[in-house]
Write a protein that holds these residues in place. Sequence first.
Motif, PDB file in Angstrom:
ATOM      1  N   LEU A  68       0.805  -1.236   0.000  1.00 36.64           N
ATOM      2  CA  LEU A  68       0.000   0.000   0.000  1.00 36.64           C
ATOM      3  C   LEU A  68       0.831   1.275   0.000  1.00 36.64           C
ATOM      4  CD1 LEU A  68      -2.867  -0.876   2.514  1.00 36.64           C
ATOM      5  CD2 LEU A  68      -3.135  -0.303   0.095  1.00 36.64           C
ATOM      6  N   SER A 115      -1.451   2.211  -3.916  1.00 32.30           N
ATOM      7  CA  SER A 115      -2.695   1.692  -4.475  1.00 32.30           C
ATOM      8  C   SER A 115      -3.877   2.037  -3.577  1.00 32.30           C
ATOM      9  CB  SER A 115      -2.613   0.176  -4.631  1.00 32.30           C
ATOM     10  OG  SER A 115      -3.853  -0.373  -5.009  1.00 32.30           O
ATOM     11  N   ASP A 116      -5.017   2.276  -4.215  1.00 30.56           N
ATOM     12  CA  ASP A 116      -6.250   2.522  -3.476  1.00 30.56           C
ATOM     13  C   ASP A 116      -7.207   1.340  -3.597  1.00 30.56           C
ATOM     14  OD1 ASP A 116      -5.923   5.037  -2.258  1.00 30.56           O
ATOM     15  OD2 ASP A 116      -6.131   6.024  -4.203  1.00 30.56           O
ATOM     16  N   ASP A 117      -6.675   0.190  -3.922  1.00 33.29           N
ATOM     17  CA  ASP A 117      -7.496  -1.017  -4.039  1.00 33.29           C
ATOM     18  C   ASP A 117      -8.140  -1.331  -2.684  1.00 33.29           C
ATOM     19  OD1 ASP A 117      -8.551  -3.554  -4.296  1.00 33.29           O
ATOM     20  OD2 ASP A 117      -6.833  -4.369  -5.358  1.00 33.29           O
ATOM     21  N   PRO A 118      -9.471  -1.339  -2.597  1.00 31.65           N
ATOM     22  CA  PRO A 118     -10.159  -1.587  -1.312  1.00 31.65           C
ATOM     23  C   PRO A 118      -9.780  -2.937  -0.687  1.00 31.65           C
ATOM     24  CG  PRO A 118     -11.703  -0.767  -2.943  1.00 31.65           C
ATOM     25  CD  PRO A 118     -10.436  -1.063  -3.678  1.00 31.65           C
ATOM     26  N   THR A 119      -9.531  -3.930  -1.536  1.00 32.44           N
ATOM     27  CA  THR A 119      -9.170  -5.252  -1.011  1.00 32.44           C
ATOM     28  C   THR A 119      -7.845  -5.190  -0.252  1.00 32.44           C
ATOM     29  OG1 THR A 119     -10.292  -6.322  -2.863  1.00 32.44           O
ATOM     30  CG2 THR A 119      -8.729  -7.655  -1.615  1.00 32.44           C
ATOM     31  N   LEU A 120      -6.881  -4.432  -0.802  1.00 33.10           N
ATOM     32  CA  LEU A 120      -5.589  -4.292  -0.132  1.00 33.10           C
ATOM     33  C   LEU A 120      -5.731  -3.591   1.214  1.00 33.10           C
ATOM     34  CD1 LEU A 120      -3.252  -3.316  -3.123  1.00 33.10           C
ATOM     35  CD2 LEU A 120      -3.457  -5.527  -1.971  1.00 33.10           C
ATOM     36  N   TRP A 121      -6.597  -2.572   1.243  1.00 32.11           N
ATOM     37  CA  TRP A 121      -6.811  -1.856   2.500  1.00 32.11           C
ATOM     38  C   TRP A 121      -7.485  -2.764   3.536  1.00 32.11           C
ATOM     39  CZ3 TRP A 121      -4.782   2.664   3.918  1.00 32.11           C
ATOM     40  CH2 TRP A 121      -4.278   3.491   2.909  1.00 32.11           C
TER      41      TRP A 121
END
Length: 271
Positions: free
Chosen positions: A183, A222-228
């Motif tokens: 992230l 990254s702003d990928d919701p899954t990563l957050w």
Amino acid sequence: SSRMFSLFRKQRDRARQEGAIMRYVKYALGEIVLVVVGILIALQINDWYQDRLDRETERNYLASMQQDLTEDSQKLRATINGNTHLLAGVDDLLHLLAEPSEDEAYRRRTYLHTLKYGYWFVEMEFSELTMAQLKYSGGLGLITDVGVKQAMLAYERGMETVKRQTEQLAAYFHEYEASQKALFNPLLSKQAFEYIEVDFMRMLDPLETFEPLVPAGDYVISDDPTLWTDYYGDMLYYKTALNINTLLMKRQLEMAESLSGLITEQYGISH
């Protein structure tokens, strides 16, 4: 009359021979008794000397144990303080992540928190030499006080529990670290890492210390919701493991202080 005289003489010679034999027997028995008594005295002296050596060895072991306990107590306090500090920071980071924002100041504040609280924890290294010597040399049998011996064995079991929990903590930490690296931009951390490498405990410096060490830039990769979501979940597991580890170390510190006091009470050996 000559025959009677000869008979009396024979009886006299026989009596003399029997007397000599009795005297020899008594002498021989006396010699045996003296030898047995000498052996018993020698054994008693040897036992006394060996016991004296054992008690001296016992005190040397316990004096060494006191030194180990003093060192362990100091390191345990530092480890507990360090990880308690990190736990508070992880809590702050969780609160930040629970209220996300696209604001640049929010992203920078979050980045600073990940930098300071997300890349390390304080690991405990016990002073185990004395306990290892006691176990593997048979020296543990020299500890005469049952309470002290039991407390020493309990302390060793506690060390093993802390080490196992630390291994589990490290596993959670590496998962958390991996999700964090997915992230946040590590290039912005260079100066801060160089600052910490000078002295590892600088990671406990106030958050403001790291402010000038992090340049402006793209804090988030990254702003990928899954990563957050993964990052948040990994952080929760890591925080739980770190908290358990810290609690175990607090218990170990109590055991160290109790054992040290018991050795002083029973043997008069202070740390």
